[in-house]
Motif scaffolding. Structure first.
Motif, short mmCIF file in Angstrom:
data_model
loop_
_atom_site.label_atom_id
_atom_site.label_comp_id
_atom_site.label_asym_id
_atom_site.label_seq_id
_atom_site.Cartn_x
_atom_site.Cartn_y
_atom_site.Cartn_z
N SER A 112 0.81 -1.20 0.00
CA SER A 112 0.00 0.00 0.00
C SER A 112 0.84 1.26 0.00
O SER A 112 0.35 2.34 -0.23
N GLN A 113 2.14 1.13 0.30
CA GLN A 113 3.01 2.29 0.33
C GLN A 113 3.68 2.47 -1.03
O GLN A 113 4.88 2.36 -1.19
N GLU A 114 2.88 2.75 -2.05
CA GLU A 114 3.40 2.92 -3.38
C GLU A 114 3.78 4.37 -3.59
O GLU A 114 3.16 5.28 -3.07
N HIS A 115 4.82 4.56 -4.40
CA HIS A 115 5.31 5.92 -4.64
C HIS A 115 4.58 6.49 -5.84
O HIS A 115 5.00 6.31 -6.99
N LEU A 116 3.49 7.16 -5.59
CA LEU A 116 2.71 7.77 -6.65
C LEU A 116 3.19 9.21 -6.85
O LEU A 116 3.66 9.85 -5.92
N PRO A 117 3.08 9.73 -8.08
CA PRO A 117 3.49 11.10 -8.32
C PRO A 117 2.60 12.07 -7.57
O PRO A 117 1.50 11.71 -7.14
N ASP A 118 3.05 13.31 -7.44
CA ASP A 118 2.25 14.26 -6.68
C ASP A 118 0.99 14.64 -7.46
O ASP A 118 0.85 14.36 -8.66
N VAL A 132 -3.58 4.35 -16.24
CA VAL A 132 -3.76 2.90 -16.05
C VAL A 132 -2.54 2.30 -15.38
O VAL A 132 -2.64 1.54 -14.41
N ASP A 133 -1.34 2.62 -15.91
CA ASP A 133 -0.10 2.09 -15.33
C ASP A 133 0.05 2.50 -13.88
O ASP A 133 0.54 1.73 -13.04
N LEU A 134 -0.38 3.69 -13.57
CA LEU A 134 -0.20 4.24 -12.23
C LEU A 134 -1.15 3.64 -11.20
O LEU A 134 -0.74 3.33 -10.07
N TYR A 135 -2.40 3.42 -11.59
CA TYR A 135 -3.42 3.05 -10.61
C TYR A 135 -3.97 1.64 -10.75
O TYR A 135 -4.79 1.22 -9.93
N VAL A 163 -11.30 -4.55 -12.03
CA VAL A 163 -10.38 -3.43 -12.23
C VAL A 163 -10.46 -2.94 -13.67
O VAL A 163 -10.36 -1.73 -13.94
N GLN A 164 -10.67 -3.85 -14.62
CA GLN A 164 -10.84 -3.43 -16.01
C GLN A 164 -12.11 -2.61 -16.16
O GLN A 164 -12.12 -1.56 -16.83
N ASP A 165 -13.19 -3.06 -15.53
CA ASP A 165 -14.45 -2.33 -15.60
C ASP A 165 -14.32 -0.95 -14.96
O ASP A 165 -14.85 0.04 -15.48
N VAL A 166 -13.63 -0.89 -13.84
CA VAL A 166 -13.46 0.39 -13.12
C VAL A 166 -12.67 1.37 -13.96
O VAL A 166 -13.03 2.55 -14.08
N LEU A 167 -11.59 0.91 -14.58
CA LEU A 167 -10.76 1.80 -15.39
C LEU A 167 -11.50 2.26 -16.65
O LEU A 167 -11.34 3.41 -17.07
N VAL A 168 -12.32 1.38 -17.22
CA VAL A 168 -13.14 1.79 -18.36
C VAL A 168 -14.14 2.86 -17.92
O VAL A 168 -14.34 3.88 -18.61
N PRO A 204 -7.25 10.12 -6.91
CA PRO A 204 -7.35 8.81 -6.25
C PRO A 204 -8.68 8.63 -5.52
O PRO A 204 -9.27 7.55 -5.57
N ALA A 205 -9.16 9.67 -4.84
CA ALA A 205 -10.44 9.57 -4.13
C ALA A 205 -11.57 9.36 -5.12
O ALA A 205 -12.47 8.55 -4.89
N TRP A 206 -11.53 10.08 -6.23
CA TRP A 206 -12.55 9.93 -7.28
C TRP A 206 -12.53 8.51 -7.84
O TRP A 206 -13.58 7.89 -8.04
N LEU A 207 -11.32 7.97 -8.06
CA LEU A 207 -11.19 6.63 -8.61
C LEU A 207 -11.63 5.57 -7.61
O LEU A 207 -12.32 4.60 -7.97
N TYR A 208 -11.27 5.73 -6.33
CA TYR A 208 -11.72 4.79 -5.30
C TYR A 208 -13.23 4.80 -5.16
O TYR A 208 -13.85 3.78 -4.86
#
Length: 203
Positions: A5-11, A34-37, A59-64, A80-84
């Motif tokens: 869970s401690q992934e280094h995501l860009p700012d 897609v690569d990021l999340y 996850v494919q459905d969510v990204l679509v 990230p909050a929007w995607l979650y």
């Protein structure tokens, strides 16, 4: 596809710049999102659904869905909050439709050989009595538990995802802990002390 869970995501600014380009019609930039999340969303879906294949499909459905809806995204809420939020709604709908109560409980089991800190926590938390206790939580309560304990989201971040105030989330989490504690104590006289200590490291 498992990741810590401690992934280094860009700012946030970097992510917002990419999203603006996607919204402007540069569709190929969405591959960066897609690569990021993909890994975090997969991990979240796997814990919510309790099954790798279901999570991979989800996850494919969510990204679509995210791609189809991205023109409506506004930076008032972090991406990230929007995607979650999209992922959470999708998983909850699946769970309600399939009534996968028992299936979901496998989120507390780990199938990887790597002894990551997260896996150690999962193993410390897991027990038949705890499984029974989790089975009595509502889907919304489980979602909150996954976001807080396993996704390590702050109450402020969860507030943006679930559109619930941080204070209300604190109160709900206390109720969840109390419900789990009472159920575990009723299950064969299991003591809550050790489990509570482990869970409190995250909650």
């Amino acid at each position: 596809m498992r990741a810590t869970s401690q992934e280094h995501l860009p700012d946030r600014q970097q992510v917002e710049e990419i999203i603006i380009r996607v919204q402007a019609g540069e569709q190929e930039c969405f591959s960066y999102i897609v690569d990021l999340y993909q890994q975090p969303v997969y991990r979240y879906c796997c814990r919510m659904l309790g099954n790798k294949q279901d999570a991979e499909d989800a996850v494919q459905d969510v990204l679509v869905k995210a791609y189809q809806s991205i023109r409506g995204y506004k930076p008032a809420v972090s991406f990230p909050a929007w995607l979650y939020r999209i992922a959470g709604n999708h998983c909850l709908n699946l769970l309600r439709r399939r009534r996968m109560q028992g299936h979901f409980l496998r989120l507390f089991r780990s199938d990887t050989a790597a002894a990551s800190p997260e896996q150690v926590l999962e193993e410390r938390l897991y027990s038949p009595a705890l499984e029974a206790a989790i089975g009595r939580l509502s889907l919304e309560e489980r979602n909150l538990l996954v976001l807080r304990v396993f996704e390590e989201q702050t109450f402020l971040e969860i507030s943006a995802i679930l559109n619930i105030s941080p204070n209300a989330l604190h109160k709900r989490m206390e109720r969840i802990k109390r419900k789990v504690r009472e159920t575990m104590q009723a299950e064969e006289g299991i003591s809550w002390n050790g489990q509570e200590s482990a869970m409190n490291t995250k909650i």
